[in-house]
Design a protein around this motif. Structure first.
Motif, PDB file in Angstrom:
ATOM      1  N   THR A 280      12.234 -47.133 124.130  1.00 53.42           N
ATOM      2  CA  THR A 280      12.700 -48.487 123.830  1.00 53.42           C
ATOM      3  C   THR A 280      12.353 -49.416 124.989  1.00 53.42           C
ATOM      4  N   GLN A 281      12.249 -50.691 124.675  1.00 55.22           N
ATOM      5  CA  GLN A 281      12.147 -51.729 125.700  1.00 55.22           C
ATOM      6  C   GLN A 281      13.548 -52.236 126.001  1.00 55.22           C
ATOM      7  N   SER A 282      13.780 -52.735 127.207  1.00 56.99           N
ATOM      8  CA  SER A 282      15.085 -53.276 127.574  1.00 56.99           C
ATOM      9  C   SER A 282      15.439 -54.446 126.666  1.00 56.99           C
ATOM     10  N   ILE A 283      16.715 -54.592 126.387  1.00 57.90           N
ATOM     11  CA  ILE A 283      17.188 -55.565 125.415  1.00 57.90           C
ATOM     12  C   ILE A 283      16.861 -56.999 125.821  1.00 57.90           C
ATOM     13  N   ASP A 284      16.696 -57.261 127.110  1.00 61.93           N
ATOM     14  CA  ASP A 284      16.462 -58.620 127.581  1.00 61.93           C
ATOM     15  C   ASP A 284      14.981 -58.929 127.806  1.00 61.93           C
ATOM     16  N   LYS A 285      14.102 -58.055 127.332  1.00 69.98           N
ATOM     17  CA  LYS A 285      12.673 -58.270 127.495  1.00 69.98           C
ATOM     18  C   LYS A 285      11.964 -58.180 126.156  1.00 69.98           C
ATOM     19  N   ILE A 290      -0.341 -51.657 122.170  1.00 66.62           N
ATOM     20  CA  ILE A 290      -1.041 -50.823 121.192  1.00 66.62           C
ATOM     21  C   ILE A 290      -0.494 -49.405 121.250  1.00 66.62           C
ATOM     22  N   ALA A 291       0.072 -48.961 120.148  1.00 65.63           N
ATOM     23  CA  ALA A 291       0.623 -47.606 120.017  1.00 65.63           C
ATOM     24  C   ALA A 291       1.692 -47.307 121.066  1.00 65.63           C
ATOM     25  N   ASP A 292       2.298 -48.344 121.631  1.00 60.82           N
ATOM     26  CA  ASP A 292       3.288 -48.175 122.700  1.00 60.82           C
ATOM     27  C   ASP A 292       4.689 -48.153 122.102  1.00 60.82           C
ATOM     28  N   ARG A 293       5.294 -46.969 122.055  1.00 54.53           N
ATOM     29  CA  ARG A 293       6.624 -46.825 121.472  1.00 54.53           C
ATOM     30  C   ARG A 293       7.716 -47.355 122.398  1.00 54.53           C
ATOM     31  N   GLY A 294       7.352 -47.728 123.607  1.00 49.05           N
ATOM     32  CA  GLY A 294       8.301 -48.335 124.518  1.00 49.05           C
ATOM     33  C   GLY A 294       8.253 -49.852 124.501  1.00 49.05           C
ATOM     34  N   SER A 295       7.451 -50.436 123.618  1.00 50.17           N
ATOM     35  CA  SER A 295       7.366 -51.884 123.492  1.00 50.17           C
ATOM     36  C   SER A 295       8.375 -52.389 122.463  1.00 50.17           C
ATOM     37  N   SER A 296       8.665 -53.669 122.527  1.00 47.39           N
ATOM     38  CA  SER A 296       9.513 -54.294 121.511  1.00 47.39           C
ATOM     39  C   SER A 296       8.814 -54.249 120.155  1.00 47.39           C
ATOM     40  N   VAL A 297       7.536 -54.598 120.154  1.00 51.55           N
ATOM     41  CA  VAL A 297       6.711 -54.525 118.943  1.00 51.55           C
ATOM     42  C   VAL A 297       5.548 -53.581 119.209  1.00 51.55           C
ATOM     43  N   ARG A 298       5.451 -52.547 118.398  1.00 49.54           N
ATOM     44  CA  ARG A 298       4.333 -51.600 118.505  1.00 49.54           C
ATOM     45  C   ARG A 298       3.202 -52.080 117.612  1.00 49.54           C
ATOM     46  N   VAL A 299       2.005 -52.121 118.176  1.00 49.31           N
ATOM     47  CA  VAL A 299       0.821 -52.560 117.447  1.00 49.31           C
ATOM     48  C   VAL A 299       0.011 -51.319 117.085  1.00 49.31           C
ATOM     49  N   PRO A 300      -0.104 -50.967 115.816  1.00 50.34           N
ATOM     50  CA  PRO A 300      -0.863 -49.765 115.461  1.00 50.34           C
ATOM     51  C   PRO A 300      -2.350 -49.899 115.789  1.00 50.34           C
ATOM     52  N   HIS A 301      -2.985 -48.785 116.095  1.00 47.10           N
ATOM     53  CA  HIS A 301      -4.431 -48.797 116.298  1.00 47.10           C
ATOM     54  C   HIS A 301      -5.138 -49.343 115.058  1.00 47.10           C
ATOM     55  N   SER A 302      -4.611 -49.022 113.874  1.00 48.10           N
ATOM     56  CA  SER A 302      -5.240 -49.478 112.633  1.00 48.10           C
ATOM     57  C   SER A 302      -5.283 -50.999 112.557  1.00 48.10           C
ATOM     58  N   PHE A 303      -4.270 -51.661 113.132  1.00 51.43           N
ATOM     59  CA  PHE A 303      -4.214 -53.124 113.137  1.00 51.43           C
ATOM     60  C   PHE A 303      -5.362 -53.695 113.977  1.00 51.43           C
ATOM     61  N   LEU A 312       2.741 -54.788 111.567  1.00 51.71           N
ATOM     62  CA  LEU A 312       3.281 -54.578 112.908  1.00 51.71           C
ATOM     63  C   LEU A 312       4.658 -53.941 112.784  1.00 51.71           C
ATOM     64  N   GLU A 313       5.104 -53.317 113.875  1.00 48.01           N
ATOM     65  CA  GLU A 313       6.391 -52.605 113.856  1.00 48.01           C
ATOM     66  C   GLU A 313       7.309 -53.160 114.943  1.00 48.01           C
ATOM     67  N   ASP A 314       8.377 -53.828 114.530  1.00 49.83           N
ATOM     68  CA  ASP A 314       9.414 -54.264 115.467  1.00 49.83           C
ATOM     69  C   ASP A 314      10.386 -53.101 115.655  1.00 49.83           C
ATOM     70  N   ARG A 315      10.443 -52.561 116.863  1.00 50.16           N
ATOM     71  CA  ARG A 315      11.216 -51.348 117.117  1.00 50.16           C
ATOM     72  C   ARG A 315      12.655 -51.640 117.568  1.00 50.16           C
ATOM     73  N   ARG A 316      13.034 -52.904 117.646  1.00 51.21           N
ATOM     74  CA  ARG A 316      14.336 -53.250 118.200  1.00 51.21           C
ATOM     75  C   ARG A 316      15.509 -53.150 117.231  1.00 51.21           C
ATOM     76  N   PRO A 317      15.346 -53.413 115.917  1.00 54.49           N
ATOM     77  CA  PRO A 317      16.513 -53.309 115.034  1.00 54.49           C
ATOM     78  C   PRO A 317      17.142 -51.921 115.106  1.00 54.49           C
ATOM     79  N   ASN A 318      18.479 -51.879 115.063  1.00 53.60           N
ATOM     80  CA  ASN A 318      19.123 -50.573 115.154  1.00 53.60           C
ATOM     81  C   ASN A 318      19.690 -50.117 113.829  1.00 53.60           C
TER      82      ASN A 318
END
Length: 340
Positions: A280-285, A290-303, A312-318
């Motif tokens: 996860t990325q810190s809540i305040d950042k 690309i393919a980074d599961r620690g980002s707020s938004v992960r950008v697939p290689h396919s994109f 795109l994948e927003d990884r922040r919603p719980n």
């Protein structure tokens, strides 16, 4: 003329997370009814934190229906809560006024824990199992047990019988943690299906003596166990068909600018989960990668490979987030970005 069992489902007025409620009405129909044939139905809002006892009437307005595979002639009826006039949305009605667009597609990855006697299903009494590693997409009794597999498979079948657009299931990183994925075209369509899928899972688990824990960090933020998210995959028609690096960068700038607005509706206690650890990325950042599961938004290689087109994948919603509000907030931010 057969009687149909109509299970009216709604969200109550509890905060910060509403509970699912339901009750059954029996009606005669010649065949499976249409949405327009289903009547509004009243309930006691004073028992659900949606009205006072001296004026307790609230109204359920059917908005979507699904075959109920657990009952003969059963129908699951998703409802909005209305004021006594049956027209004005109740203040707790998070669906009525959200942004919606059938050309904006959403895919939610709902994580959750199966929970028994105050701990995840499969945890030894008063202790912990082996560390994370073998449980994700695991196979075998020591990794996933037997009851959990029965539950998730039965849940999948019931959802498919209901016409819910499942796209997959898997065991997750922590012991007793699972995930299902649902895709839908439009905010309301996808969010309705998430709520009904949650309802089906909660009801199914009653027969196993197990609860579903949707809290985003049920084992506590200081323990080395993953939390639960509900990653939101999204795309618009423009993103799928045109895209481009310039538009993508403008879109990410808008997401960064609206950081606080997104976090406000992405689920309570998210500070316990969005720590910068456990993918996860810190809540305040806000970051994207690309393919980074620690980002707020992960950008697939396919994109990237498609010329900045796709989803795109927003990884922040719980996992406790309200999908109506999440999808609407994503769509609102997208709408702020002018098309080139």
């Amino acid at each position: 003329m057969p009687k149909f069992k109509l299970e009216y489902i709604w969200l109550d007025g509890y905060t910060p997370v509403p509970n699912l409620r339901s009750k059954t009405q029996l009606k005669d129909f010649d065949s499976f009814p249409t949405l327009e044939q289903l009547p509004n139905w009243g309930f006691d809002g004073s028992s659900t934190q949606q009205a006072e006892g001296r004026s307790s009437d609230c109204v359920l307005k059917p908005v979507a229906l699904y075959p109920d595979g657990s009952r003969n002639n059963g129908i699951l009826v998703m409802c909005e809560v209305m004021m006594p006039d049956g027209v004005t949305p109740h203040p707790s009605n998070s669906r009525a006024t959200i942004l919606d667009d059938a050309d904006t597609w959403f895919g939610f990855e709902q994580e959750y824990f199966l929970w028994e006697d105050g701990a995840p299903l499969g945890f030894p009494k008063g202790g912990y199992p082996g560390p994370q590693g073998p449980y994700y997409c695991g196979v075998g009794f020591s990794n996933v047990g037997d009851v959990a597999r029965q539950i998730v498979e039965e849940h999948l079948e019931l959802c498919l019988e209901a016409g819910i657009n499942h796209e997959g299931i898997n065991a997750e990183v922590a012991k007793g943690q699972w995930e299902f994925q649902i895709f839908g075209k439009g905010s309301k369509t996808c969010a309705d299906q998430i709520w009904v899928a949650r309802y089906i899972l909660n009801r199914l688990c009653e027969s196993y003596g197990v609860d579903v824990n949707y809290h985003c960090k049920p084992l506590g933020k200081d323990l080395d166990w993953n939390g639960s998210g509900m990653h939101c995959n999204f795309s618009t028609k423009y993103m799928r068909e045109t895209g481009g690096k310039e538009y993508f960068e403008a879109l990410m700038a808008a997401f960064g600018k609206n950081l606080d607005e997104h976090i406000a509706v992405y689920g309570p206690d998210n500070h316990m989960r969005l720590t910068g650890l456990h993918e996860t990325q810190s809540i305040d950042k806000f970051t994207y990668g690309i393919a980074d599961r620690g980002s707020s938004v992960r950008v697939p290689h396919s994109f990237i490979n498609a010329g900045y087109k796709g989803y795109l994948e927003d990884r922040r919603p719980n996992s406790q987030g309200d999908p109506y509000q999440i999808a609407s907030r994503v769509l609102k931010t997208i709408s702020e970005v002018p098309l080139p």
